[in-house]
Design an enzyme around this catalytic site. Structure first.
Site, mmCIF file in Angstrom:
data_model
loop_
_atom_site.group_PDB
_atom_site.id
_atom_site.type_symbol
_atom_site.label_atom_id
_atom_site.label_comp_id
_atom_site.label_asym_id
_atom_site.label_seq_id
_atom_site.Cartn_x
_atom_site.Cartn_y
_atom_site.Cartn_z
ATOM 1 N N LYS A 160 0.854 -1.190 0.000
ATOM 2 C CA LYS A 160 0.000 0.000 0.000
ATOM 3 C C LYS A 160 0.887 1.235 0.000
ATOM 4 O O LYS A 160 1.696 1.433 0.911
ATOM 5 C CB LYS A 160 -0.916 -0.001 1.224
ATOM 6 C CG LYS A 160 -1.794 1.239 1.310
ATOM 7 C CD LYS A 160 -2.806 1.132 2.417
ATOM 8 C CE LYS A 160 -3.627 2.412 2.512
ATOM 9 N NZ LYS A 160 -4.598 2.354 3.605
ATOM 10 N N LYS A 187 -2.244 -1.501 -3.742
ATOM 11 C CA LYS A 187 -3.096 -0.321 -3.656
ATOM 12 C C LYS A 187 -2.252 0.942 -3.687
ATOM 13 O O LYS A 187 -1.254 0.985 -2.960
ATOM 14 C CB LYS A 187 -3.883 -0.390 -2.348
ATOM 15 C CG LYS A 187 -4.765 0.794 -2.073
ATOM 16 C CD LYS A 187 -5.400 0.626 -0.732
ATOM 17 C CE LYS A 187 -6.264 1.850 -0.458
ATOM 18 N NZ LYS A 187 -6.777 1.885 0.865
HETATM 19 C C1 PBG Z 1 -7.009 3.403 5.574
HETATM 20 C C2 PBG Z 1 -7.526 3.369 4.196
HETATM 21 C C3 PBG Z 1 -7.454 4.372 3.232
HETATM 22 C C4 PBG Z 1 -8.103 3.887 2.086
HETATM 23 C C5 PBG Z 1 -8.567 2.610 2.387
HETATM 24 N N1 PBG Z 1 -8.183 2.305 3.700
HETATM 25 C C6 PBG Z 1 -6.928 5.745 3.313
HETATM 26 C C7 PBG Z 1 -5.494 5.989 3.476
HETATM 27 O O1 PBG Z 1 -4.671 5.075 3.559
HETATM 28 O O2 PBG Z 1 -5.155 7.167 3.543
HETATM 29 C C8 PBG Z 1 -8.230 4.625 0.801
HETATM 30 C C9 PBG Z 1 -9.240 4.088 -0.148
HETATM 31 C C10 PBG Z 1 -9.543 5.013 -1.260
HETATM 32 O O3 PBG Z 1 -8.901 6.056 -1.440
HETATM 33 O O4 PBG Z 1 -10.484 4.692 -1.994
HETATM 34 N N2 PBG Z 1 -7.965 2.861 6.471
#
Ligand code: PBG
Length: 326
Positions: free
Chosen positions: A197, A249
């Protein structure tokens, strides 16, 4: 050869020929719908930067889950927005807290007909908006956060989640969650690890979607966009620690990472087409600059082709509907 070689175009001549020879196809069962539920509202609340996506009430969330089942969608990933936040994200552990209750309500609504997933992270629950608790210097404290993640895992599994989605990028989170699940008798609760991520500017609209309190960024725990090999390290560690599935991601700016992970992973691979990817296509389509349906289909197919077995996308239900009619 005395004639032009028409082998490439021969298989493109008719829609039926193209359908027959397509190397990849999308299916509703590959899709996972991310959904938001907000505590204390009586009507669904639109999210301005994500046209068509809402913060649900309990009732509308249950309806969306039932509709996903009807459409053959594979799973739903739930995000909760609590009414009250604190420094340690306490509401995440309350069995009647917004997310745990939503998991229970959706499970009661659809049973085992849809794979129910809970976002396992503190950022929606903390008043500072970070994915973990902070130490005295304001640095996200990895190991103190892990303790809470273990407790969250048990709460979500008790509520009926089939799959937990740890998204906080703390080191060792999968091992701690797996152990907590085993010790609490949840041996069949699976983990979809947000393994690779990246810290991304494309999360912007999500911050509105969950009313995030974050100032600053998540660069001390999420990956740097400059790094490719490191994704393999993250995925290997998560698999060693017990991840049942791994995720890359965001999706569209990281298709090389997705292809790398797909080539080495012995467990199913997911990709998350995130809020900013959704918002860009919706905004361009709203301006008449691109064909909306074509762009959505192509973007998700590209993610599949790069190696995703499953795709989290805010278009999951709509796309499933199109796939069923075609
Ligand atoms: C953190 C989380 C995020 C997203 C999913 N889980 C935000 C981040 O890491 O800042 C982002 C998902 C999206 O942008 O659609 N719980």
């Amino acid at each position: 050869m005395s004639f032009p070689n028409h082998r490439p175009r021969r298989l493109r001549t008719t829609p039926a020929m193209r359908r027959l020879t397509a190397e990849y196809r999308l299916a509703p069962a590959d899709l996972i719908l991310p959904a938001f539920i907000r505590e204390g509202i009586s009507e669904p609340a639109p999210i301005t930067s994500m046209p068509g996506v809402v913060q649900h009430t309990t009732e509308t969330l249950k309806r969306a889950a039932a509709e996903a089942v009807e459409l053959g969608v594979g799973g739903i990933m739930l995000f909760g927005i609590p009414a009250v936040r604190d420094a340690r994200g306490t509401a995440s552990l309350d069995p009647d807290g917004v997310l745990n209750k939503a998991i229970r309500d959706v499970r009661a609504e659809v049973g085992d007909d849809l794979v129910i997933m809970g976002d396992l992270c503190l950022d929606e629950f903390t008043d500072h908006g970070h994915c973990g608790v902070l130490d005295a210097d304001g640095y996200v404290d990895n190991d103190a956060t892990l303790e809470i993640y273990g407790q969250m895992a048990v709460a979500q599994a008790d509520a009926g989640a089939h799959v937990l989605g740890p998204s906080g990028m703390m080191d060792g989170q999968i091992a701690v969650i797996r152990q907590a699940l085993e010790e609490s008798g949840h041996k069949n609760t699976a983990i979809l690890a947000y393994a690779a991520k990246y810290a991304s500017a494309f999360y912007g609209p999500f911050r509105e979607a969950v009313d995030s309190q974050l100032t600053g960024d998540r660069r001390t725990y999420q990956m740097d966009a400059a790094n490719r090999r490191e994704a393999i390290l993250e995925v290997e560690l998560d698999i060693e620690e017990g991840a049942d599935m791994v995720m890359v991601k965001p999706a569209m700016s990281y298709l090389d990472i997705l292809a790398d992970v797909a080539a080495m992973s012995p467990v199913p691979v997911s990709a998350y087409q995130i809020s900013g990817e959704y918002a860009m296509i919706e905004a361009a389509a709203a301006n008449g600059w691109i064909d909306r349906r074509g762009a959505i289909m192509e973007s998700v197919l590209g993610i599949k082709r790069a190696g995703a077995n499953t795709v989290l996308t805010y278009w999951a239900a709509e796309l499933a509907g199109w796939l069923r009619e075609s």
